[in-house]
Design an enzyme around this catalytic site. Structure first.
Site, PDB file in Angstrom:
ATOM      1  N   LYS A 119      22.842 -22.930 -17.997  1.00 44.82           N
ATOM      2  CA  LYS A 119      22.787 -24.212 -17.280  1.00 44.82           C
ATOM      3  C   LYS A 119      23.008 -24.037 -15.782  1.00 44.82           C
ATOM      4  O   LYS A 119      22.472 -24.801 -14.991  1.00 44.82           O
ATOM      5  CB  LYS A 119      23.800 -25.204 -17.872  1.00 44.82           C
ATOM      6  CG  LYS A 119      23.366 -25.711 -19.247  1.00 44.82           C
ATOM      7  CD  LYS A 119      23.799 -27.138 -19.521  1.00 44.82           C
ATOM      8  CE  LYS A 119      23.100 -27.642 -20.775  1.00 44.82           C
ATOM      9  NZ  LYS A 119      23.574 -28.919 -21.270  1.00 44.82           N
ATOM     10  N   LYS A 201      14.276 -23.773 -28.085  1.00 44.32           N
ATOM     11  CA  LYS A 201      14.552 -24.895 -28.987  1.00 44.32           C
ATOM     12  C   LYS A 201      14.125 -26.228 -28.390  1.00 44.32           C
ATOM     13  O   LYS A 201      14.066 -26.369 -27.161  1.00 44.32           O
ATOM     14  CB  LYS A 201      16.031 -24.912 -29.374  1.00 44.32           C
ATOM     15  CG  LYS A 201      16.970 -25.399 -28.304  1.00 44.32           C
ATOM     16  CD  LYS A 201      18.335 -25.736 -28.907  1.00 44.32           C
ATOM     17  CE  LYS A 201      19.200 -26.405 -27.859  1.00 44.32           C
ATOM     18  NZ  LYS A 201      20.311 -27.134 -28.381  1.00 44.32           N
ATOM     19  N   LYS A 204      16.589 -32.439 -25.887  1.00 44.84           N
ATOM     20  CA  LYS A 204      16.350 -33.804 -25.406  1.00 44.84           C
ATOM     21  C   LYS A 204      16.141 -33.840 -23.897  1.00 44.84           C
ATOM     22  O   LYS A 204      15.480 -34.720 -23.381  1.00 44.84           O
ATOM     23  CB  LYS A 204      17.454 -34.765 -25.858  1.00 44.84           C
ATOM     24  CG  LYS A 204      18.882 -34.355 -25.623  1.00 44.84           C
ATOM     25  CD  LYS A 204      19.796 -35.501 -26.043  1.00 44.84           C
ATOM     26  CE  LYS A 204      20.790 -35.116 -27.114  1.00 44.84           C
ATOM     27  NZ  LYS A 204      21.737 -34.048 -26.747  1.00 44.84           N
TER      28      LYS A 204
HETATM   29  N1  AQP Z   1      16.266 -28.019 -31.540  1.00 46.13           N
HETATM   30  C1  AQP Z   1      17.325 -28.150 -32.324  1.00 46.13           C
HETATM   31  N2  AQP Z   1      17.264 -27.764 -33.612  1.00 46.13           N
HETATM   32  C2  AQP Z   1      18.332 -27.909 -34.421  1.00 46.13           C
HETATM   33  N3  AQP Z   1      19.518 -28.433 -34.035  1.00 46.13           N
HETATM   34  C3  AQP Z   1      19.622 -28.844 -32.771  1.00 46.13           C
HETATM   35  N4  AQP Z   1      20.644 -29.412 -32.081  1.00 46.13           N
HETATM   36  C4  AQP Z   1      20.245 -29.628 -30.809  1.00 46.13           C
HETATM   37  N5  AQP Z   1      18.974 -29.225 -30.654  1.00 46.13           N
HETATM   38  C5  AQP Z   1      18.556 -28.728 -31.844  1.00 46.13           C
HETATM   39  C6  AQP Z   1      21.950 -29.725 -32.643  1.00 46.13           C
HETATM   40  O1  AQP Z   1      22.233 -31.088 -32.348  1.00 46.13           O
HETATM   41  C7  AQP Z   1      23.643 -31.249 -32.226  1.00 46.13           C
HETATM   42  C8  AQP Z   1      23.971 -32.058 -31.024  1.00 46.13           C
HETATM   43  O2  AQP Z   1      23.555 -31.373 -29.887  1.00 46.13           O
HETATM   44  P1  AQP Z   1      24.045 -31.801 -28.453  1.00 46.13           P
HETATM   45  O3  AQP Z   1      23.304 -33.002 -28.037  1.00 46.13           O
HETATM   46  O4  AQP Z   1      25.502 -31.948 -28.434  1.00 46.13           O
HETATM   47  O5  AQP Z   1      23.713 -30.583 -27.518  1.00 46.13           O
HETATM   48  P2  AQP Z   1      22.503 -29.628 -27.430  1.00 46.13           P
HETATM   49  O6  AQP Z   1      22.549 -28.612 -28.516  1.00 46.13           O
HETATM   50  O7  AQP Z   1      22.515 -29.112 -26.029  1.00 46.13           O
HETATM   51  O8  AQP Z   1      21.241 -30.568 -27.688  1.00 46.13           O
HETATM   52  P3  AQP Z   1      19.992 -30.731 -26.779  1.00 46.13           P
HETATM   53  O9  AQP Z   1      19.063 -31.687 -27.459  1.00 46.13           O
HETATM   54  O10 AQP Z   1      19.399 -29.406 -26.401  1.00 46.13           O
HETATM   55  O11 AQP Z   1      20.618 -31.459 -25.527  1.00 46.13           O
HETATM   56  P4  AQP Z   1      20.487 -31.159 -23.983  1.00 46.13           P
HETATM   57  O12 AQP Z   1      19.016 -31.116 -23.720  1.00 46.13           O
HETATM   58  O13 AQP Z   1      21.163 -32.327 -23.341  1.00 46.13           O
HETATM   59  O14 AQP Z   1      21.180 -29.875 -23.708  1.00 46.13           O
HETATM   60  C9  AQP Z   1      24.260 -29.860 -32.199  1.00 46.13           C
HETATM   61  O15 AQP Z   1      24.864 -29.611 -33.465  1.00 46.13           O
HETATM   62  C10 AQP Z   1      23.077 -28.945 -31.987  1.00 46.13           C
HETATM   63  O16 AQP Z   1      23.264 -27.680 -32.608  1.00 46.13           O
END
Ligand code: AQP
Length: 335
Positions: A119, A201, A204
């Protein structure tokens, strides 16, 4: 829900960031499993809205995202009668414990966190201290509720590990204050990859709208994004080493339909990727239809939403304050 300091069932805890509308990855990799876990465990689910501001957020957008996150968690099946559901910023103990734990966490161990490295590269104009100490706040989020289990995706393992290390270090000095949580790998789950760059992956915060399926996407948008999904030139629906795009679509289809990869290969034998993409898109549309119906109901009834998250905050404050008081006493504060 039953949440108290002597739970009958094992306690599981998970948080999701309110940094944007949830994706199909958040749903298949996390939230859908949380729904199933509610029967087996005493569950604590938080909206990690404090964590969201490690990246600069527009206030109106952030507010909207937090509401959406609350409405979406309820729409995907989380039940405030069974589980503790709340917003992290409503429970001051998270920030208070995070400060204390900061003083029991080493600079070196935070420097090794891969998410910080990623990040800080991505947001090189805003490498703030919050981004660096994020894992400590996450440790506080977890340890306050004394969970036995924390469901983790592969990407989150390092964060749970540091939470465990901090808890063990603190317990080593002051006695058994924190429960040491174990990672929990749900029986069903998928790691969903970007539809445009399937080596990374689905996220969002991805700026490419075609790379992600949002849980609020219309059926047309879902079908369009799957049609545009990156594949390969082999034109055979099967799992393969150099087929990240197709592997991803198989994983999504399998997770929704319950079919194995071999069954999916047999189903699409002799058919092209076009047919397969259509079927994956339709499966996702049908899976999300009831979720979207409920979401529209919750998001248009702010009063009901507010009642649920305020009640959640009160219960969470009760549990969190107990742990925080114990920590403060141990450290030597006057209560
Ligand atoms: N692509 C993914 N496949 C499976 N699991 C996923 N998770 C996130 N992306 C995937 C799981 O969702 C939960 C919540 O995630 P989070 O929002 O706390 O953080 P993150 O993993 O950083 O999710 P994002 O969507 O990638 O958010 P941003 O873009 O804001 O960084 C977790 O259990 C995660 O494993």
């Amino acid at each position: 829900m039953e949440i108290n300091n002597a739970p009958q069932k094992k306690r599981a805890l998970s948080f999701i960031q309110s940094s944007g509308m949830f994706t199909l990855g958040n749903y298949l990799g996390a939230v859908k499993n949380w729904n199933n876990m509610q029967e087996e465990f005493e569950c604590v689910f938080g909206i990690a809205d404090l964590h969201s501001i490690t990246v600069r957020q527009d206030p109106a957008t952030l507010r909207k995202q937090i509401y959406s996150a609350a409405a979406m968690l309820l729409s995907t099946g989380l039940d405030p009668e069974k589980s503790l559901i709340f917003m992290q910023s409503h429970v001051a103990a998270h920030s208070q414990l995070a400060w204390i734990l900061n003083c029991y966490t080493q600079f070196g161990e935070l420097s090794r966190m891969t998410q910080f490295k990623d990040k800080s590269q991505k947001h090189s104009d805003n490498v703030n201290a919050g981004l660096f100490t994020y894992p400590v706040l996450m440790a506080a989020d977890i340890l306050l509720y004394k969970p036995d289990l924390v469901p983790v995706g592969a990407d989150q393992k390092q964060h749970l590990e540091i939470a465990r290390d901090i808890a063990k270090r603190f317990n080593g000095i002051y006695g058994d204050v924190f429960t040491i949580p174990e990672p929990y790998i749900p029986p069903i789950g998928a790691k969903v990859m970007s539809l445009q760059e399937p080596e990374k992956k689905m996220s969002k915060s991805d700026e490419n709208e075609n790379a992600k399926i949002l849980l609020t996407d219309s059926p047309d948008a879902i079908m369009r994004k799957f049609k545009r999904a990156v594949t390969d030139s082999e034109a055979r629906v099967c799992v393969g080493e150099n087929k990240p795009g197709i592997n991803n679509l198989i994983e999504i289809y399998s997770c929704i339909t319950g079919k194995t990869a071999d069954e999916i290969t047999a189903e699409f034998e002799g058919k092209g990727y076009g047919d397969f993409k259509l079927s994956v898109g339709e499966a996702v549309v049908e899976e999300l239809r009831p979720v979207q119906e409920k979401y529209n109901m919750y998001i248009s009834d702010k009063a009901q939403l507010e009642k649920i998250y305020k009640e959640g905050a009160e219960k969470a404050q009760y549990v969190a304050r107990k742990t925080l008081s114990k920590v403060m006493k141990k450290v030597g504060y006057v209560l």
